[in-house]
Design a protein around this motif. Structure first.
Motif, PDB file in Angstrom:
ATOM      1  N   CYS A 169       0.847  -1.180   0.000  1.00 38.75           N
ATOM      2  CA  CYS A 169       0.000   0.000   0.000  1.00 38.75           C
ATOM      3  C   CYS A 169       0.892   1.242   0.000  1.00 38.75           C
ATOM      4  N   HIS A 170       0.315   2.368  -0.367  1.00 39.22           N
ATOM      5  CA  HIS A 170       1.007   3.660  -0.399  1.00 39.22           C
ATOM      6  C   HIS A 170       2.144   3.714  -1.415  1.00 39.22           C
ATOM      7  N   GLU A 171       2.161   2.797  -2.357  1.00 34.61           N
ATOM      8  CA  GLU A 171       3.163   2.869  -3.420  1.00 34.61           C
ATOM      9  C   GLU A 171       2.952   4.113  -4.278  1.00 34.61           C
ATOM     10  N   ASP A 172       1.685   4.542  -4.385  1.00 37.43           N
ATOM     11  CA  ASP A 172       1.358   5.741  -5.145  1.00 37.43           C
ATOM     12  C   ASP A 172       1.890   6.999  -4.457  1.00 37.43           C
ATOM     13  N   ILE A 173       1.708   7.065  -3.137  1.00 37.17           N
ATOM     14  CA  ILE A 173       2.195   8.212  -2.376  1.00 37.17           C
ATOM     15  C   ILE A 173       3.718   8.298  -2.454  1.00 37.17           C
TER      16      ILE A 173
END
Length: 223
Positions: A169-173
């Protein structure tokens, strides 16, 4: 060439509608002078997702990462090797707006574009949850939201920033933070829009569905 990358892990409930919305967005472009290719990355799928993709006639890759960061990166790098200069990312439980690609083109030149998401239905949530969400969500230009379900960037910027990291998760951020540290041109637009599912069974442990679930639990405690 524009490359559209969609990671999918057992998304048979939503995938067909997602692909249809992307087809409409491609058709909405004034001309097809720029080639658009769609790629679904099937990560550890055991349902009918593969059959849905095959019926839709779009390209796909299969992997067994059980990791959205790895799946996104695999798809993006495959598209870049295939000649894509602009990558648009969304999720398999998401429907893009008909003007999704057109608005991305209107925002050029840009290194990356962060769009907004709408929740497709609030039927699973209380009135207080909806109120709290809409009160704090910035559906405006120059917002501060980062969603893997509505994120696009140039191939050059992606490589320069090191790509999606192997995160659940949070790979986009992480990717956008890297781009910011490089002073790349990022546009925060509410004209680039998608609708995402309001499901409660989250795929990513700290993703959007998990956020909505936690917001609902907090609303019930307040009651």
């Amino acid at each position: 060439m524009i490359g559209i990358v969609i990671p999918a892990c057992n998304e048979e409930q939503y995938l067909e509608e997602c692909l249809h919305s992307i087809h409409l967005a491609i058709q909405a472009l004034p001309t097809l002078s720029r080639e658009v290719r769609v790629l679904v990355v099937l990560d550890s799928c055991t349902d009918q997702s593969l059959e849905i993709v095959q019926r839709a006639g779009v390209d796909y890759l299969q992997c067994h990462f059980c990791c959205v960061g790895k799946a996104r990166d695999l798809g993006v790098r495959h598209m870049i090797k295939s000649g894509a200069t602009w990558i648009a990312c969304t999720d398999a439980d998401t429907c893009v707006d008909t003007q999704w690609l057109l608005q991305q083109l209107h925002h050029q030149p840009a290194d990356a574009i962060c769009g907004v998401v709408e929740v497709d239905s609030w039927r699973n949530f209380s009135f207080l949850t909806r109120k709290n969400y809409l009160t704090h969500y910035q559906d405006t230009m120059n917002h501060a939201h980062i969603h893997g379900a509505n994120l696009s960037f140039s191939s050059t910027a992606y490589i320069q920033a090191g790509g999606f990291k192997p995160l659940n998760c949070h790979e986009d951020i992480h990717l956008i933070k890297q781009m910011q540290s490089l002073d790349l041109k990022i546009i925060w637009s509410n004209l680039v829009r998608v609708k995402t599912s309001s499901r409660l069974n989250a795929r990513a442990p700290e993703g959007f569905a998990s956020f909505l679930h936690q917001l609902e639990m907090s609303s019930r405690v307040i009651k």
